[in-house]
Design an enzyme around this catalytic site. Structure first.
Site, PDB file in Angstrom:
ATOM      1  N   ARG A 130       1.251  -0.651   0.030  1.00 58.90           N
ATOM      2  CA  ARG A 130       0.240   0.079   0.095  1.00 58.90           C
ATOM      3  C   ARG A 130       1.080   0.949   0.297  1.00 58.90           C
ATOM      4  NH1 ARG A 130      -5.883   1.703   3.077  1.00 58.90           N
ATOM      5  NH2 ARG A 130      -6.164  -0.134   1.735  1.00 58.90           N
ATOM      6  N   HIS A 157      -6.923   1.172  -6.377  1.00 58.37           N
ATOM      7  CA  HIS A 157      -7.151   0.327  -5.690  1.00 58.37           C
ATOM      8  C   HIS A 157      -8.500  -1.112  -6.501  1.00 58.37           C
ATOM      9  CE1 HIS A 157      -8.018  -1.427  -1.922  1.00 58.37           C
ATOM     10  NE2 HIS A 157      -8.665  -0.110  -1.350  1.00 58.37           N
ATOM     11  N   GLN A 160      -9.996  -3.465  -3.924  1.00 54.05           N
ATOM     12  CA  GLN A 160     -11.299  -3.578  -4.044  1.00 54.05           C
ATOM     13  C   GLN A 160     -11.978  -3.845  -4.520  1.00 54.05           C
ATOM     14  OE1 GLN A 160     -11.848  -1.233  -0.484  1.00 54.05           O
ATOM     15  NE2 GLN A 160     -13.879  -1.358  -1.615  1.00 54.05           N
ATOM     16  N   ASP A 252     -16.903   7.359  -3.159  1.00 52.56           N
ATOM     17  CA  ASP A 252     -16.010   7.258  -2.432  1.00 52.56           C
ATOM     18  C   ASP A 252     -15.754   9.411  -1.348  1.00 52.56           C
ATOM     19  OD1 ASP A 252     -13.116   6.938  -1.241  1.00 52.56           O
ATOM     20  OD2 ASP A 252     -12.207   6.727  -2.197  1.00 52.56           O
ATOM     21  N   CYS A 292     -16.624   2.847  -0.388  1.00 49.99           N
ATOM     22  CA  CYS A 292     -15.506   1.855  -0.070  1.00 49.99           C
ATOM     23  C   CYS A 292     -15.149   1.003   1.312  1.00 49.99           C
ATOM     24  CB  CYS A 292     -14.303   1.751  -1.760  1.00 49.99           C
ATOM     25  SG  CYS A 292     -13.685   3.466  -0.675  1.00 49.99           S
ATOM     26  N   ARG A 320     -14.153  -8.693   0.445  1.00 44.47           N
ATOM     27  CA  ARG A 320     -12.124  -8.207   0.490  1.00 44.47           C
ATOM     28  C   ARG A 320     -12.027  -9.586   1.022  1.00 44.47           C
ATOM     29  NH1 ARG A 320     -10.746  -3.000   0.495  1.00 44.47           N
ATOM     30  NH2 ARG A 320      -8.352  -4.118  -0.574  1.00 44.47           N
TER      31      ARG A 320
HETATM   32  N1  NVA Z   1     -10.028   6.721  -1.942  1.00 45.75           N
HETATM   33  C1  NVA Z   1      -9.493   6.440  -0.668  1.00 45.75           C
HETATM   34  C2  NVA Z   1      -9.718   4.682  -0.368  1.00 45.75           C
HETATM   35  C3  NVA Z   1      -9.752   4.357   0.737  1.00 45.75           C
HETATM   36  C4  NVA Z   1      -9.631   2.649   0.652  1.00 45.75           C
HETATM   37  C5  NVA Z   1      -8.193   7.151  -0.256  1.00 45.75           C
HETATM   38  O1  NVA Z   1      -6.865   6.465  -1.050  1.00 45.75           O
HETATM   39  O2  NVA Z   1      -7.344   7.141   0.764  1.00 45.75           O
HETATM   40  N1   CP Z   2     -11.921   0.560   1.871  1.00 40.64           N
HETATM   41  C1   CP Z   2     -10.486   0.230   2.263  1.00 40.64           C
HETATM   42  O1   CP Z   2      -9.244  -0.270   1.191  1.00 40.64           O
HETATM   43  O2   CP Z   2     -10.547   0.046   3.521  1.00 40.64           O
HETATM   44  P1   CP Z   2      -8.357   0.264   4.235  1.00 40.64           P
HETATM   45  O3   CP Z   2      -8.071   1.717   3.675  1.00 40.64           O
HETATM   46  O4   CP Z   2      -9.223   0.470   5.596  1.00 40.64           O
HETATM   47  O5   CP Z   2      -8.009  -0.464   3.735  1.00 40.64           O
END
Ligand code: NVA
Ligand code: CP
Length: 342
Positions: A130, A157, A160, A252, A292, A320
């Site tokens: 990540r 992502h 997801q 989102d 998400c 997930r």
């Molecule tokens: N678009 C958000 C998704 C989190 C799961 C982010 O990147 O923070």
């Molecule tokens: N949706 C998602 O990726 O959640 P987290 O950021 O908690 O992993």
């Protein structure tokens, strides 16, 4: 206690052991990376979901599929769902997870990403990343001889989106011809949803404020995929027009991780894109609401919608686990250890 299974499971059992998509995906994806949905064929996306449904229905079948496999998760950003679902996925298929918190020490800072890859591949079977920069993921993938999985970058992502379309298949039976609408920031989640929707034959409509539309390269790729699959990808700036006739409305946060310094500027721009009961009424009566998570309650979505009867957000979160198990089985050659596949 609330039931987890609030949505009727409408996907028929498939004979996964004989499914040509799954068998082809198992052969092609073993040892591969998963950086982007665009790296997969439509048949491979279908295969991941089909196997995901079976893994969800028959978890015991796969309990030893990844015996002794070691997974490392290296996360530069916070996570609840992704970390726990990946850890649970490997732990319940016989393997083991090692979590490395990179939030205070971005990858590539202490030593080059290539050198990290050349070390880590000696100990583990899969690297789950990540990151902020998407290049961190592709660079790790280019240098590691074990599969690298994108667990969210600033650009995509994919895990997801796989879980989300699995939830849609459960709810509607198929996503072919489904009208899938995303309202909000043209961000990482939006990119992966657009690609996955196109791969699975859904009509994808994206409504963003001007200046916040998805990346044009991703749009071009998604449109090429959509054309082959007889569906379309539309970009709009009006959330009401996008909601009309939708089977699913997804949103989102408008401030993704790493964009916090833009909060004050973004919040008023995204206010008209809030998913509320009025917007949901413009969709089909049986439309579902998706997110998400984590959600900023009463910002991009109201409590009424998030907690309402049309919301399938926790089915998405649950899936997930199953979608990631399926992905791990394919990337790590795990089906070879599953008795029913012999
Ligand atoms: N678009 C958000 C998704 C989190 C799961 C982010 O990147 O923070
Ligand atoms: N949706 C998602 O990726 O959640 P987290 O950021 O908690 O992993």
């Amino acid at each position: 206690m609330a039931s987890r299974a609030t949505i009727e499971r409408s996907v028929p059992a498939v004979p996964v052991q004989k499914d040509p998509d799954i068998l082809a995906a198992a052969a092609r994806l073993s040892g591969e990376d998963m950086c982007s949905i665009a790296d997969l064929s439509s048949a491979e996306v279908r295969a991941i979901l089909k196997l995901g449904h079976d893994v969800k229905s028959n978890p015991r079948e796969y309990r030893h599929a990844l015996d002794a496999k070691q997974m490392v998760l290296m996360f530069e950003k916070a996570s609840l769902r992704t970390r726990l679902s990946f850890e649970t996925a490997i732990n319940t298929t016989g393997g083991n997870a090692i979590f490395v918190d990179q939030t205070g020490s971005p990858l590539g800072e202490r030593e080059s990403i290539a050198d990290v890859a050349r070390n880590v591949e000696r100990w583990v079977d899969v690297i789950v990343l990540r990151t902020y920069a998407h290049d961190t993921i592709t660079e790790m993938a280019a240098n590691a001889r074990v599969p690298v999985i994108n667990a969210l970058s600033d650009f995509e992502h994919p895990c997801q989106a796989l879980a989300d379309f699995m939830a849609l298949e459960e709810h509607f039976g198929t996503t072919v011809g489904l009208n899938f609408t995303y309202v909000g920031d043209g961000n990482n989640v939006c990119h992966s949803l657009m690609l996955t929707g196109a791969q699975l034959g859904a009509n994808v409509t994206i409504a963003t404020p001007r200046g916040y539309s998805p990346d044009i390269e991703i749009v071009t790729i998604a449109r090429e995929i959509a054309e082959k699959n007889g569906c379309e990808v539309r970009l709009l700036q009006d959330p009401h027009a996008a909601a009309e006739g939708a089977d699913a409305i997804y949103t989102d946060v408008c401030v993704s991780m790493g964009m916090e310094h833009e909060s004050t500027k973004r919040e008023p721009i995204f206010r008209p894109f809030q998913v509320n009961e009025a917007l949901m009424k413009e969709a089909k009566p049986n439309a579902v609401f998706m997110h998400c998570l984590p959600a900023r309650r009463n910002a991009e979505v109201t409590d009424e919608v998030l907690d309402g009867p049309q919301s399938i957000v926790f089915d998405q979160a649950e899936n997930r686990l199953h979608a990631e198990k399926s992905l791990l089985l394919l990337l790590l050659g795990g089906l070879a250890n599953v008795q029913s596949f012999q």
